[in-house]
Design a protein around this motif. Structure first.
Motif, mmCIF file in Angstrom:
data_model
loop_
_atom_site.group_PDB
_atom_site.id
_atom_site.type_symbol
_atom_site.label_atom_id
_atom_site.label_comp_id
_atom_site.label_asym_id
_atom_site.label_seq_id
_atom_site.Cartn_x
_atom_site.Cartn_y
_atom_site.Cartn_z
ATOM 1 N N ALA A 40 0.832 -1.205 0.000
ATOM 2 C CA ALA A 40 0.000 0.000 0.000
ATOM 3 C C ALA A 40 0.867 1.256 0.000
ATOM 4 C CB ALA A 40 -0.935 -0.007 1.205
ATOM 5 N N ARG A 56 -5.312 5.359 -0.742
ATOM 6 C CA ARG A 56 -6.662 4.814 -0.572
ATOM 7 C C ARG A 56 -6.658 3.628 0.387
ATOM 8 N NH1 ARG A 56 -10.009 1.431 -5.245
ATOM 9 N NH2 ARG A 56 -11.667 0.683 -3.858
ATOM 10 N N TRP A 57 -5.704 2.739 0.224
ATOM 11 C CA TRP A 57 -5.722 1.480 0.969
ATOM 12 C C TRP A 57 -5.102 1.604 2.358
ATOM 13 C CZ3 TRP A 57 -8.619 -2.416 -0.705
ATOM 14 C CH2 TRP A 57 -8.980 -2.439 -2.063
ATOM 15 N N LEU A 58 -4.229 2.585 2.546
ATOM 16 C CA LEU A 58 -3.643 2.852 3.850
ATOM 17 C C LEU A 58 -3.636 4.364 4.037
ATOM 18 C CD1 LEU A 58 -2.299 1.848 6.414
ATOM 19 C CD2 LEU A 58 -0.100 1.883 5.219
ATOM 20 N N PRO A 59 -4.705 4.907 4.622
ATOM 21 C CA PRO A 59 -4.848 6.371 4.718
ATOM 22 C C PRO A 59 -3.691 7.014 5.461
ATOM 23 C CG PRO A 59 -6.891 5.239 5.316
ATOM 24 C CD PRO A 59 -5.842 4.184 5.212
ATOM 25 N N VAL A 113 -7.200 1.600 10.683
ATOM 26 C CA VAL A 113 -6.716 0.471 9.887
ATOM 27 C C VAL A 113 -5.819 -0.426 10.741
ATOM 28 C CG1 VAL A 113 -5.234 -0.189 7.952
ATOM 29 C CG2 VAL A 113 -6.913 1.656 7.671
ATOM 30 N N GLN A 130 -14.712 3.376 2.533
ATOM 31 C CA GLN A 130 -13.966 2.811 1.419
ATOM 32 C C GLN A 130 -13.130 1.619 1.891
ATOM 33 O OE1 GLN A 130 -14.477 3.903 -1.647
ATOM 34 N NE2 GLN A 130 -15.851 5.501 -0.863
ATOM 35 N N THR A 152 -9.991 -0.727 2.663
ATOM 36 C CA THR A 152 -8.592 -0.517 3.003
ATOM 37 C C THR A 152 -7.944 -1.884 3.223
ATOM 38 O OG1 THR A 152 -8.938 -0.448 5.402
ATOM 39 C CG2 THR A 152 -9.180 1.647 4.186
#
Length: 209
Positions: free
Chosen positions: A80, A88-91, A100, A158, A160
């Motif tokens: 990520a 997106r996947w790891l804010p 997360v 969304q 993650t």
């Protein structure tokens, strides 16, 4: 999105949920990769060659150019951070990132000692306390079911890597004797993940309920 100069090498075992979560994320990211099956029953994971890339002798492990990395959650964080420039996947927001991380801890704790352990008993005949594993799974899924009542995904609206880390062993939980019948919110969450572009399913076993 950056792409690797050459396909990422993924060392996996086909029935490993930890391996699948990395394979799933690679596919969702659209990254080129080469899947290399590790002969766990034959003890390949205990050989010096494999231990050099995964010191605890566990799958999955990856090689991305000069980077060699083991541990599925660590690999998710790396992929990520390296390839998802949009975050997106790891804010990057501290609170969102902490949320997360909370679910990554769940994946390494309640999920591993609950549904994953129950499946080890039924699929691999592991000498573990099956009833205790199922009790841990029930506690986990009670919390997760309530959390997902709002819809969306584990760490927000969304998807993650929190979802990727917790998806596989939940999807195959019935293989360990853990029914998902009483958890409609969890089943809906699984379906949302399964409709993501690039989704690839986990290989199922004959004991699946």
């Amino acid at each position: 999105m950056p792409v690797p100069a050459q396909p990422i090498r993924l060392y996996r075992f086909g029935l490993s949920g930890h391996s699948h979560r990395v394979e799933l994320f690679l596919s969702l990211l659209g990254l080129p990769f080469e899947a290399i099956d590790v002969d766990l029953p034959g003890g390949e994971h205990k050989t010096p060659t494999f231990l050099a890339r995964s010191p605890f002798g566990q799958v999955p492990a990856i090689e991305d150019g000069e980077v060699a990395l083991a541990d599925s959650n660590a690999i998710l964080v790396y992929l990520a951070g390296r390839y998802d420039e949009a975050g997106r996947w790891l804010p990057r927001d501290p609170l969102a990132a902490a949320e997360v991380q909370r679910w990554l801890s769940v994946a390494a704790g309640f999920l591993a000692y609950g549904p994953a352990a129950a499946r080890l008993v039924t699929v691999f005949k592991a000498q573990l306390d099956h009833e205790r594993a199922k009790a841990i799974a029930a506690r986990l899924y009670g919390v997760m079911e309530a959390h997902l009542a709002r819809g969306g995904f584990l760490a927000g609206p969304q998807p993650t890597i929190a979802d990727i880390a917790n998806y596989t062993y939940t999807a195959v939980a019935p293989e360990g004797g853990v029914s998902l019948q009483d958890y409609p919110n969890i089943r809906a969450w699984l379906s949302r993940i399964e409709t993501l572009p690039g989704f690839v399913p986990m290989r199922r076993t004959a004991v699946a309920a």
